[in-house]
Motif scaffolding. Structure first.
Motif, PDB file in Angstrom:
ATOM      1  N   MET A  52      77.410  71.198 103.263  1.00 34.49           N
ATOM      2  CA  MET A  52      78.200  72.358 102.870  1.00 34.49           C
ATOM      3  C   MET A  52      77.992  72.588 101.378  1.00 34.49           C
ATOM      4  N   GLN A  53      78.566  73.646 100.857  1.00 33.63           N
ATOM      5  CA  GLN A  53      78.413  73.988  99.439  1.00 33.63           C
ATOM      6  C   GLN A  53      79.782  73.953  98.764  1.00 33.63           C
ATOM      7  N   LEU A  54      79.903  73.134  97.720  1.00 28.31           N
ATOM      8  CA  LEU A  54      81.121  73.077  96.921  1.00 28.31           C
ATOM      9  C   LEU A  54      80.947  74.015  95.743  1.00 28.31           C
ATOM     10  N   ASP A 111      98.365  74.421 101.205  1.00 27.34           N
ATOM     11  CA  ASP A 111      97.324  73.663 100.514  1.00 27.34           C
ATOM     12  C   ASP A 111      95.931  73.880 101.086  1.00 27.34           C
ATOM     13  N   VAL A 112      95.848  74.415 102.301  1.00 26.17           N
ATOM     14  CA  VAL A 112      94.557  74.639 102.956  1.00 26.17           C
ATOM     15  C   VAL A 112      94.513  76.070 103.462  1.00 26.17           C
ATOM     16  N   ARG A 113      93.405  76.750 103.131  1.00 21.79           N
ATOM     17  CA  ARG A 113      93.224  78.141 103.566  1.00 21.79           C
ATOM     18  C   ARG A 113      91.776  78.324 104.006  1.00 21.79           C
ATOM     19  N   PHE A 114      91.588  79.062 105.097  1.00 16.73           N
ATOM     20  CA  PHE A 114      90.255  79.339 105.625  1.00 16.73           C
ATOM     21  C   PHE A 114      90.076  80.832 105.781  1.00 16.73           C
ATOM     22  N   SER A 115      88.829  81.284 105.606  1.00 11.72           N
ATOM     23  CA  SER A 115      88.518  82.684 105.893  1.00 11.72           C
ATOM     24  C   SER A 115      87.019  82.827 106.109  1.00 11.72           C
ATOM     25  N   PRO A 116      86.633  83.753 106.989  1.00 18.64           N
ATOM     26  CA  PRO A 116      85.207  84.023 107.178  1.00 18.64           C
ATOM     27  C   PRO A 116      84.701  84.859 106.006  1.00 18.64           C
ATOM     28  N   THR A 117      83.455  84.665 105.678  1.00 18.21           N
ATOM     29  CA  THR A 117      82.844  85.447 104.603  1.00 18.21           C
ATOM     30  C   THR A 117      81.354  85.543 104.864  1.00 18.21           C
ATOM     31  N   TRP A 166      74.197  85.801 107.580  1.00 17.41           N
ATOM     32  CA  TRP A 166      74.576  84.498 107.039  1.00 17.41           C
ATOM     33  C   TRP A 166      76.091  84.424 106.992  1.00 17.41           C
ATOM     34  N   GLU A 167      76.679  83.964 108.056  1.00 16.11           N
ATOM     35  CA  GLU A 167      78.129  83.871 108.159  1.00 16.11           C
ATOM     36  C   GLU A 167      78.578  82.519 107.626  1.00 16.11           C
ATOM     37  N   GLU A 168      79.601  82.548 106.774  1.00 16.34           N
ATOM     38  CA  GLU A 168      80.138  81.320 106.220  1.00 16.34           C
ATOM     39  C   GLU A 168      81.631  81.225 106.498  1.00 16.34           C
ATOM     40  N   TRP A 195      78.337  76.760 106.883  1.00 17.26           N
ATOM     41  CA  TRP A 195      77.672  77.715 107.762  1.00 17.26           C
ATOM     42  C   TRP A 195      78.522  77.819 109.022  1.00 17.26           C
ATOM     43  N   ALA A 196      79.105  78.977 109.255  1.00 17.92           N
ATOM     44  CA  ALA A 196      80.085  79.184 110.332  1.00 17.92           C
ATOM     45  C   ALA A 196      79.564  78.791 111.720  1.00 17.92           C
ATOM     46  N   PRO A 197      78.323  79.134 112.093  1.00 18.55           N
ATOM     47  CA  PRO A 197      77.855  78.726 113.430  1.00 18.55           C
ATOM     48  C   PRO A 197      77.837  77.205 113.627  1.00 18.55           C
TER      49      PRO A 197
END
Length: 141
Positions: A11-13, A70-76, A81-83, A106-108
């Motif tokens: 993954m990418q930080l 403290d934790v949040r997710f979202s597609p971008t 190139w879905e992340e 990488w979402a997939p």
């Protein structure tokens, strides 16, 4: 069937405003803890962070923004190139600001991992064994 699912992803930080660097991420799922996915982030052989994530929230984050704490997710990203953007907030600094990290996956690949967990415990069929939980709390307490 094996009650454990493991997958390692790069993954990418994101650091600062724009810089990203790769982190090795070990995702694991155990049918004994059916609501959680554990993510261990490491770089150069050193563990940077370990988070227990809600499996349903992780799945929901692939489709739309979720989380307010403290934790949040979202597609971008684009359709090519879905992340999955994962935002983590930690302890406070002495100046009152909080530790903060943003990780992109990488979402997939995350979706494929989740599908493997569904083969072990289907969504909606998770169960908590209250007696075992209470025994653990009493033993630890």
């Amino acid at each position: 069937m094996n009650p454990l699912v493991h997958q390692t992803l790069v993954m990418q930080l994101q650091t600062g405003g724009t810089h990203r660097f790769p982190v090795l991420t070990h995702l694991s799922y155990d049918a004994a803890d059916p609501f959680a996915v554990t993510a261990v982030f490491s770089h150069d052989g050193r563990v940077l962070a370990r988070w227990r994530l809600d499996r349903q929230m992780l799945s929901d984050g692939l489709r739309g923004p979720v989380g307010v704490g403290d934790v949040r997710f979202s597609p971008t990203g684009s359709s090519r190139w879905e992340e999955l953007r994962m935002e983590f907030f930690g302890d406070s600094h002495p100046d009152g600001a909080r530790h903060h990290a943003v990780v992109y996956a990488w979402a997939p690949a995350v979706a494929a991992f989740l599908r493997k967990t569904y083969d072990v415990v289907a969504p909606g069929s998770e169960r908590v064994h209250v007696d075992d939980f209470l025994a653990e709390v009493i033993t630890d307490g």
